[in-house]
Design a protein around this motif. Structure first.
Motif, PDB file in Angstrom:
ATOM      1  N   ALA A  68      84.585 -17.473 -40.367  1.00 35.53           N
ATOM      2  CA  ALA A  68      85.355 -16.461 -39.645  1.00 35.53           C
ATOM      3  C   ALA A  68      86.813 -16.917 -39.600  1.00 35.53           C
ATOM      4  CB  ALA A  68      84.808 -16.280 -38.242  1.00 35.53           C
ATOM      5  N   ASP A  69      87.726 -16.012 -39.232  1.00 37.66           N
ATOM      6  CA  ASP A  69      89.132 -16.385 -39.223  1.00 37.66           C
ATOM      7  C   ASP A  69      89.924 -15.413 -38.356  1.00 37.66           C
ATOM      8  OD1 ASP A  69      91.312 -17.958 -39.917  1.00 37.66           O
ATOM      9  OD2 ASP A  69      91.770 -16.806 -41.722  1.00 37.66           O
ATOM     10  N   VAL A  70      91.044 -15.883 -37.835  1.00 32.07           N
ATOM     11  CA  VAL A  70      92.004 -15.040 -37.121  1.00 32.07           C
ATOM     12  C   VAL A  70      93.398 -15.381 -37.629  1.00 32.07           C
ATOM     13  CG1 VAL A  70      90.613 -14.782 -35.023  1.00 32.07           C
ATOM     14  CG2 VAL A  70      92.207 -16.711 -35.231  1.00 32.07           C
ATOM     15  N   LEU A  71      94.346 -14.469 -37.378  1.00 30.35           N
ATOM     16  CA  LEU A  71      95.703 -14.634 -37.878  1.00 30.35           C
ATOM     17  C   LEU A  71      96.745 -14.619 -36.769  1.00 30.35           C
ATOM     18  CD1 LEU A  71      95.362 -12.361 -41.031  1.00 30.35           C
ATOM     19  CD2 LEU A  71      95.465 -14.857 -40.982  1.00 30.35           C
ATOM     20  N   GLY A  72      96.283 -14.840 -35.534  1.00 25.72           N
ATOM     21  CA  GLY A  72      97.205 -14.891 -34.402  1.00 25.72           C
ATOM     22  C   GLY A  72      96.542 -15.587 -33.235  1.00 25.72           C
ATOM     23  N   LEU A  73      97.336 -15.909 -32.234  1.00 20.33           N
ATOM     24  CA  LEU A  73      96.811 -16.550 -31.031  1.00 20.33           C
ATOM     25  C   LEU A  73      96.226 -15.520 -30.068  1.00 20.33           C
ATOM     26  CD1 LEU A  73      99.637 -19.160 -30.276  1.00 20.33           C
ATOM     27  CD2 LEU A  73      97.355 -19.619 -31.221  1.00 20.33           C
ATOM     28  N   TYR A  74      95.270 -15.951 -29.281  1.00 23.11           N
ATOM     29  CA  TYR A  74      94.662 -15.099 -28.256  1.00 23.11           C
ATOM     30  C   TYR A  74      95.572 -15.118 -27.025  1.00 23.11           C
ATOM     31  CZ  TYR A  74      90.176 -14.073 -30.493  1.00 23.11           C
ATOM     32  OH  TYR A  74      89.196 -13.569 -31.307  1.00 23.11           O
ATOM     33  N   ASP A  75      96.494 -14.174 -26.975  1.00 21.01           N
ATOM     34  CA  ASP A  75      97.540 -14.194 -25.948  1.00 21.01           C
ATOM     35  C   ASP A  75      97.437 -13.037 -24.957  1.00 21.01           C
ATOM     36  OD1 ASP A  75      98.216 -12.121 -27.610  1.00 21.01           O
ATOM     37  OD2 ASP A  75     100.255 -12.822 -28.034  1.00 21.01           O
ATOM     38  N   VAL A  76      96.244 -12.455 -24.824  1.00 17.44           N
ATOM     39  CA  VAL A  76      96.059 -11.338 -23.897  1.00 17.44           C
ATOM     40  C   VAL A  76      95.787 -11.844 -22.480  1.00 17.44           C
ATOM     41  CG1 VAL A  76      94.646  -9.320 -23.334  1.00 17.44           C
ATOM     42  CG2 VAL A  76      95.273  -9.797 -25.722  1.00 17.44           C
ATOM     43  N   TYR A  77      94.897 -12.818 -22.333  1.00 18.97           N
ATOM     44  CA  TYR A  77      94.498 -13.308 -21.012  1.00 18.97           C
ATOM     45  C   TYR A  77      95.689 -13.951 -20.304  1.00 18.97           C
ATOM     46  CZ  TYR A  77      91.524 -15.467 -17.441  1.00 18.97           C
ATOM     47  OH  TYR A  77      90.931 -15.821 -16.263  1.00 18.97           O
ATOM     48  N   GLY A  78      96.016 -13.432 -19.138  1.00 21.40           N
ATOM     49  CA  GLY A  78      97.137 -13.959 -18.376  1.00 21.40           C
ATOM     50  C   GLY A  78      98.490 -13.621 -18.950  1.00 21.40           C
ATOM     51  N   GLY A  79      98.523 -12.812 -19.992  1.00 18.88           N
ATOM     52  CA  GLY A  79      99.787 -12.376 -20.573  1.00 18.88           C
ATOM     53  C   GLY A  79     100.473 -13.388 -21.459  1.00 18.88           C
ATOM     54  N   SER A  80      99.778 -14.457 -21.849  1.00 17.26           N
ATOM     55  CA  SER A  80     100.366 -15.445 -22.746  1.00 17.26           C
ATOM     56  C   SER A  80      99.248 -16.185 -23.477  1.00 17.26           C
ATOM     57  CB  SER A  80     101.227 -16.448 -21.972  1.00 17.26           C
ATOM     58  OG  SER A  80     100.416 -17.418 -21.317  1.00 17.26           O
ATOM     59  N   ALA A  81      99.654 -17.050 -24.398  1.00 15.53           N
ATOM     60  CA  ALA A  81      98.680 -17.847 -25.150  1.00 15.53           C
ATOM     61  C   ALA A  81      98.362 -19.168 -24.470  1.00 15.53           C
ATOM     62  CB  ALA A  81      99.204 -18.103 -26.558  1.00 15.53           C
TER      63      ALA A  81
END
Length: 461
Positions: free
Chosen positions: A62-75
């Motif tokens: 699996a792979d992603v191309l960005g940081l998970y920055d939704v929770y708390g409004g930041s990464a």
């Protein structure tokens, strides 16, 4: 069962080139987990060799191309918990691992939203050559707003727009890999001083809404031409895409009746396109906890739970769905309108009750999450559960999502494989041939003649 070849079942290993992944992203903190070694080739060598010795069909990245920055409004929380971060490029791992193995196949996630079809066709064609046809492609349209910004976009494409782009992307891939080189194009004759037959390699001259590509493909046809096509969309649009393109559907679902209904829908859509049901195989993500006795298996579960942290899971959920639970009190209803992974949005119960943040937190309070497929117990217990689930769901197999690495894989190989093999549920014979040939009933290396991609092939005169 509705699948074309129910026994033996197919088994692959789900991995990600990051620290916090798998069945629960916080379990890299477990004392026996080795995912802090994600940057070490030795770590991946051990995973690949163990998977090959266990005779698994494939190692799935699996792979992603960005940081998970939704929770708390930041990464910040994602970086603290290593949720999908750091995320190395699986395309770089696979050539090394293919050289270290002989039979194991490799499935790589690549996005139709952020890749370019000409460059991707070249990479996949090259990998298929050097691996002798052991390559698959997990087709995704991507779901992170951070990924969109990483590629110069102001915001993520809408769900429907991503699939519209994906359809054109696939047309270009097929034109390059299936159509631009004729079946008899390569002569490779030193005496005649001819490599490719004149006129047999043609430009594709594609001009569309998203892409302009002259072609032809820069790689000669590999044994599979197009890598074996995996896809995980479960929305109505995702199912339509699967019916058109997929050879293997990967499901993030656990309820066998829901899976059976969804697969029937995909097969119906495929049949309307002239594709027989057996042309599309299916697997579900599964977690496995096993030990020689039920008491020991429960102790393993309890040990995992003691190293499990809810916040990391909520960071993952927020990134997957676009819903930030940190903004909600337990009794507040959530908006389930999302441009993210809609199949991962936990529903309320009953279905017409508004979903609250508390509902989701309670769903995720245990290590295996409320939505995860878990097989737990002695090897016989696990085999019983797998057999019953497959019989109801109609699945062709399971993708093992490790809770602890390498423990989950080692336990599966040591305890469960012999039990499944004794029941005729597991193929213990060493794999051979291309990845596609292992999935197709006729053992062909190429896309089925009834597939959409096959329609792009040159017709021999």
């Amino acid at each position: 069962m509705s699948n074309s070849s129910p026994y033996p079942l197919l088994f692959s290993l789900y991995e990600q080139a990051s620290v916090g992944c798998g069945g629960a992203p916080s379990l890299w903190t477990h004392p026996l987990d080795d995912r802090l070694q994600v940057n070490s080739l030795d770590r991946w060598k051990n995973v690949a060799i163990t998977a090959e010795e266990a005779n698994l069909d494939a190692l799935f990245f699996a792979d992603v191309l960005g940081l998970y920055d939704v929770y708390g409004g930041s990464a910040d929380a994602a970086l603290s918990w290593a949720v999908e971060a750091p995320a190395n490029d699986p395309f770089v791992y696979v050539p090394a691992l293919a050289a270290l193995t002989e039979r194991l196949s490799f499935v790589i996630t690549a996005s139709t939203t952020y890749e370019h079809p000409f460059a991707l066709a070249r990479r996949f064609g090259t990998l298929d050559h050097i691996s002798n046809g052991r390559i698959g492609w997990n087709i995704v349209t991507s779901y992170l707003s951070s990924a969109a910004r990483n590629f110069g976009m102001d915001e993520m494409l809408k769900h429907a727009d991503r699939y519209e782009r994906a359809d054109e992307f696939m047309d270009v891939i097929y034109k390059l890999l299936e159509g631009s080189w004729a079946a008899d194009a390569v002569v490779a004759n030193k005496a005649e001083r001819v490599y490719a037959r004149p006129g047999s390699v043609q430009p594709i001259n594609h001009v569309g809404s998203h892409f302009r590509v002259d072609g032809p493909s820069l790689t000669s046809p590999s044994s599979q031409r197009t890598p074996t096509l995996y896809q995980a969309g479960w929305s109505p649009r995702g199912r339509e895409f699967a019916a058109k393109h997929a050879e293997m559907v990967l499901l993030p679902k656990k309820d066998p009746n829901e899976i059976a209904t969804g697969l029937a829908d995909i097969h119906r859509r495929a049949a309307e396109r002239g594709r027989p049901a057996g042309e599309i195989r299916s697997m579900a993500l599964a977690r496995i906890i096993t030990a020689p006795t039920a008491i020991e298996a429960q102790k393993k579960y309890d040990d995992l739970q003691s190293n499990y942290h809810l916040e990391a899971q909520l960071v993952s959920y927020a990134g997957d769905t676009g819903i930030d639970l940190s903004k909600y009190a337990d009794n507040e209803p959530l908006t389930t309108e999302s441009n993210g992974l809609t199949s991962y949005v936990v529903k309320g119960a009953p279905a017409d009750k508004p979903l609250t943040a508390g509902d989701v937190r309670r769903k995720f309070e245990n290590v295996t999450r409320g939505t995860d497929l878990l097989f737990i117990g002695t090897p016989a217990d696990v085999a019983d559960q797998i057999q019953a689930h497959a019989a109801t769901s109609g699945l062709d197999g399971y993708m093992i999502n490790p809770l602890v690495s390498p423990g989950t894989l080692n336990d599966f190989a040591e305890f469960v494989v012999p039990e499944l093999t004794s029941r005729g549920l597991y193929d213990s014979e060493p794999k051979s041939g291309t990845l596609r040939s292992r999935l197709r009933s006729d053992k062909s290396d190429l896309l089925a003649s009834t597939s959409y991609g096959a329609s792009f092939r040159q017709t021999l005169s």
